[in-house]
Write a protein that holds these residues in place. Structure first.
Motif, PDB file in Angstrom:
ATOM      1  N   ASP A 144     -18.281  -6.830   7.001  1.00  0.00           N
ATOM      2  CA  ASP A 144     -19.007  -6.113   8.048  1.00  0.00           C
ATOM      3  C   ASP A 144     -18.490  -4.689   8.219  1.00  0.00           C
ATOM      4  O   ASP A 144     -19.258  -3.761   8.475  1.00  0.00           O
ATOM      5  CB  ASP A 144     -18.898  -6.858   9.380  1.00  0.00           C
ATOM      6  CG  ASP A 144     -19.688  -8.164   9.388  1.00  0.00           C
ATOM      7  OD1 ASP A 144     -20.545  -8.327   8.498  1.00  0.00           O
ATOM      8  OD2 ASP A 144     -19.442  -9.002  10.271  1.00  0.00           O
ATOM      9  N   ALA A 145     -17.188  -4.532   8.099  1.00  0.00           N
ATOM     10  CA  ALA A 145     -16.590  -3.211   8.292  1.00  0.00           C
ATOM     11  C   ALA A 145     -17.081  -2.212   7.262  1.00  0.00           C
ATOM     12  O   ALA A 145     -17.176  -1.013   7.536  1.00  0.00           O
ATOM     13  CB  ALA A 145     -15.067  -3.310   8.234  1.00  0.00           C
ATOM     14  N   PHE A 146     -17.393  -2.709   6.058  1.00  0.00           N
ATOM     15  CA  PHE A 146     -17.826  -1.819   4.987  1.00  0.00           C
ATOM     16  C   PHE A 146     -19.339  -1.839   4.764  1.00  0.00           C
ATOM     17  O   PHE A 146     -19.838  -1.192   3.846  1.00  0.00           O
ATOM     18  CB  PHE A 146     -17.107  -2.175   3.683  1.00  0.00           C
ATOM     19  CG  PHE A 146     -15.666  -1.770   3.679  1.00  0.00           C
ATOM     20  CD1 PHE A 146     -15.299  -0.456   3.464  1.00  0.00           C
ATOM     21  CD2 PHE A 146     -14.673  -2.706   3.920  1.00  0.00           C
ATOM     22  CE1 PHE A 146     -13.974  -0.070   3.478  1.00  0.00           C
ATOM     23  CE2 PHE A 146     -13.341  -2.324   3.933  1.00  0.00           C
ATOM     24  CZ  PHE A 146     -12.974  -1.008   3.716  1.00  0.00           C
ATOM     25  N   ASP A 147     -20.053  -2.570   5.621  1.00  0.00           N
ATOM     26  CA  ASP A 147     -21.516  -2.623   5.491  1.00  0.00           C
ATOM     27  C   ASP A 147     -22.129  -1.405   6.177  1.00  0.00           C
ATOM     28  O   ASP A 147     -22.852  -1.508   7.170  1.00  0.00           O
ATOM     29  CB  ASP A 147     -22.055  -3.921   6.096  1.00  0.00           C
ATOM     30  CG  ASP A 147     -23.552  -4.097   5.830  1.00  0.00           C
ATOM     31  OD1 ASP A 147     -24.107  -3.329   5.014  1.00  0.00           O
ATOM     32  OD2 ASP A 147     -24.162  -4.994   6.443  1.00  0.00           O
ATOM     33  N   LEU A 148     -21.805  -0.238   5.666  1.00  0.00           N
ATOM     34  CA  LEU A 148     -22.300   1.034   6.173  1.00  0.00           C
ATOM     35  C   LEU A 148     -22.847   1.835   4.997  1.00  0.00           C
ATOM     36  O   LEU A 148     -22.215   1.892   3.940  1.00  0.00           O
ATOM     37  CB  LEU A 148     -21.184   1.821   6.858  1.00  0.00           C
ATOM     38  CG  LEU A 148     -20.480   1.151   8.044  1.00  0.00           C
ATOM     39  CD1 LEU A 148     -19.282   1.976   8.483  1.00  0.00           C
ATOM     40  CD2 LEU A 148     -21.453   0.962   9.201  1.00  0.00           C
ATOM     41  N   THR A 149     -23.996   2.445   5.189  1.00  0.00           N
ATOM     42  CA  THR A 149     -24.621   3.219   4.123  1.00  0.00           C
ATOM     43  C   THR A 149     -24.403   4.711   4.355  1.00  0.00           C
ATOM     44  O   THR A 149     -24.624   5.218   5.449  1.00  0.00           O
ATOM     45  CB  THR A 149     -26.128   2.932   4.043  1.00  0.00           C
ATOM     46  OG1 THR A 149     -26.314   1.551   3.699  1.00  0.00           O
ATOM     47  CG2 THR A 149     -26.801   3.792   2.978  1.00  0.00           C
ATOM     48  N   SER A 150     -23.960   5.385   3.314  1.00  0.00           N
ATOM     49  CA  SER A 150     -23.776   6.831   3.340  1.00  0.00           C
ATOM     50  C   SER A 150     -24.806   7.468   2.426  1.00  0.00           C
ATOM     51  O   SER A 150     -25.013   7.002   1.300  1.00  0.00           O
ATOM     52  CB  SER A 150     -22.371   7.212   2.864  1.00  0.00           C
ATOM     53  OG  SER A 150     -21.379   6.652   3.699  1.00  0.00           O
ATOM     54  N   ALA A 242     -19.978  -2.332   0.869  1.00  0.00           N
ATOM     55  CA  ALA A 242     -20.070  -3.790   0.903  1.00  0.00           C
ATOM     56  C   ALA A 242     -21.030  -4.298  -0.167  1.00  0.00           C
ATOM     57  O   ALA A 242     -20.803  -5.339  -0.784  1.00  0.00           O
ATOM     58  CB  ALA A 242     -20.519  -4.266   2.284  1.00  0.00           C
ATOM     59  N   ALA A 243     -22.102  -3.551  -0.405  1.00  0.00           N
ATOM     60  CA  ALA A 243     -23.068  -3.953  -1.428  1.00  0.00           C
ATOM     61  C   ALA A 243     -22.449  -3.910  -2.804  1.00  0.00           C
ATOM     62  O   ALA A 243     -22.829  -4.672  -3.708  1.00  0.00           O
ATOM     63  CB  ALA A 243     -24.299  -3.049  -1.377  1.00  0.00           C
ATOM     64  N   ALA A 244     -21.478  -3.025  -3.000  1.00  0.00           N
ATOM     65  CA  ALA A 244     -20.833  -2.913  -4.309  1.00  0.00           C
ATOM     66  C   ALA A 244     -20.073  -4.174  -4.670  1.00  0.00           C
ATOM     67  O   ALA A 244     -19.917  -4.504  -5.847  1.00  0.00           O
ATOM     68  CB  ALA A 244     -19.889  -1.716  -4.312  1.00  0.00           C
ATOM     69  N   GLY A 245     -19.597  -4.886  -3.660  1.00  0.00           N
ATOM     70  CA  GLY A 245     -18.882  -6.128  -3.923  1.00  0.00           C
ATOM     71  C   GLY A 245     -19.797  -7.321  -4.067  1.00  0.00           C
ATOM     72  O   GLY A 245     -19.336  -8.440  -4.285  1.00  0.00           O
ATOM     73  N   GLY A 246     -21.106  -7.095  -3.913  1.00  0.00           N
ATOM     74  CA  GLY A 246     -22.054  -8.186  -4.048  1.00  0.00           C
ATOM     75  C   GLY A 246     -22.198  -9.026  -2.801  1.00  0.00           C
ATOM     76  O   GLY A 246     -22.874 -10.057  -2.808  1.00  0.00           O
ATOM     77  N   ASP A 247     -21.558  -8.602  -1.694  1.00  0.00           N
ATOM     78  CA  ASP A 247     -21.606  -9.396  -0.469  1.00  0.00           C
ATOM     79  C   ASP A 247     -22.883  -9.177   0.329  1.00  0.00           C
ATOM     80  O   ASP A 247     -23.315 -10.051   1.064  1.00  0.00           O
ATOM     81  CB  ASP A 247     -20.400  -9.055   0.420  1.00  0.00           C
ATOM     82  CG  ASP A 247     -19.082  -9.461  -0.241  1.00  0.00           C
ATOM     83  OD1 ASP A 247     -18.977 -10.619  -0.662  1.00  0.00           O
ATOM     84  OD2 ASP A 247     -18.192  -8.610  -0.331  1.00  0.00           O
ATOM     85  N   VAL A 248     -23.450  -7.990   0.242  1.00  0.00           N
ATOM     86  CA  VAL A 248     -24.676  -7.680   0.968  1.00  0.00           C
ATOM     87  C   VAL A 248     -25.605  -6.898   0.044  1.00  0.00           C
ATOM     88  O   VAL A 248     -25.195  -6.413  -1.005  1.00  0.00           O
ATOM     89  CB  VAL A 248     -24.399  -6.828   2.238  1.00  0.00           C
ATOM     90  CG1 VAL A 248     -23.444  -7.531   3.172  1.00  0.00           C
ATOM     91  CG2 VAL A 248     -23.871  -5.450   1.865  1.00  0.00           C
TER      92      VAL A 248
END
Length: 265
Positions: A144-150, A242-248
């Motif tokens: 969740d902490a890294f589920d941010l889009t830049s 977070a998407a890079a890790g395949g989690d989201v």
């Protein structure tokens, strides 16, 4: 998400100048426009007449500012975000327009440029207590902490047909380089494994793609969008750790694109 994947993805994001934070094959017939729209995964229409370039002051006024996109922080790009056109090289010349769009580099004919970084504000629900972590929820908290889009947004003003031409060149390059290529900036190579079309609408024409980078076997998705309104072309390059890790999974930044489209209207 594995720690090694996080480190490699963060490196890939840095190499893509995100600071973790333009393409119509325009025809004159309605049928040609429809075919082009379907092929691009977006909207498309050729300009009726050569466009007059927005001045630097007009472009600045049309550029995203804080408050234009709900739930996002908008800041001006700094000197560290600037990449000169001759500072980007590719192993396949046909792919250069895509590499330029990734790094926010203007194409030939640009008379003014603005650049912004748009970053998701952390959601209140993403904050986890130490008790939550003790209960074995550390992985969810991390995700969740890294589920941010830049998103790195470059807005360029072009004279005459240079805007449609830049958009067309990007679209053709994305199709020609769907199988991947390697871009190098400041001696650091970024391998693009694939480019796949996405859906997006806006402006006089728009197109979008998922650009998948690869680093030592680990893959990370980016979103690339191009939006043209008369002689102005905006490119958006987005990343979600977070998407890079395949989690989201994360989508094309439609709200950011819509906000920029509105300001150009």
């Amino acid at each position: 998400m594995r720690a090694t994947a996080v480190r490699r993805t963060a490196l890939a994001a840095s190499a893509a100048a995100l600071a973790l934070l333009a393409t119509a094959c325009g025809g004159t017939s309605d049928a040609d426009k429809k075919d082009d729209k379907d092929a691009a995964g977006g909207s498309s229409s050729a300009p009726e007449a050569p466009a007059k370039a927005l001045t630097a002051a007009e472009l600045e006024k049309a550029t995203l500012a804080q408050g234009d996109v709900k739930g996002r922080k908008v800041t001006k790009a700094g000197p560290a975000d600037e990449v000169p056109a001759d500072g980007v090289t590719v192993d396949k010349e046909a792919c250069l327009p895509v590499a330029h769009a990734m790094y926010g580099v203007a194409q030939k004919g640009s008379v003014a440029t603005t650049k912004r970084k748009v970053i998701d504000e952390p959601k209140a629900g993403n904050k986890k207590s130490l008790e939550d972590l003790a209960d074995g929820k550390a992985e969810d908290a991390f995700k969740d902490a890294f589920d941010l889009t830049s998103t790195f947004v470059a807005l360029n003003s072009y004279e005459g047909t240079a805007g449609p031409d830049a958009f067309a060149a990007l679209k053709k390059a994305a199709a020609d380089c769907a199988g991947g290529f390697t871009a190098t900036v400041a001696g650091t190579p970024t391998k693009v494994a694939s480019i796949a079309e996405e859906k997006v609408t806006g402006g006089d024409e728009a197109a979008a793609w998922t650009v998948t980078s690869e680093d030592d076997g680990d893959k990370a998705p980016f979103k690339l969008v191009a939006l043209r309104k008369e002689g102005a072309v905006a490119t958006f390059f987005s990343f979600n750790l977070a998407a890079a890790g395949g989690d989201v999974t994360f989508e094309v930044p439609a709200e950011v694109v819509a906000a920029q489209d509105k300001k150009l209207a």
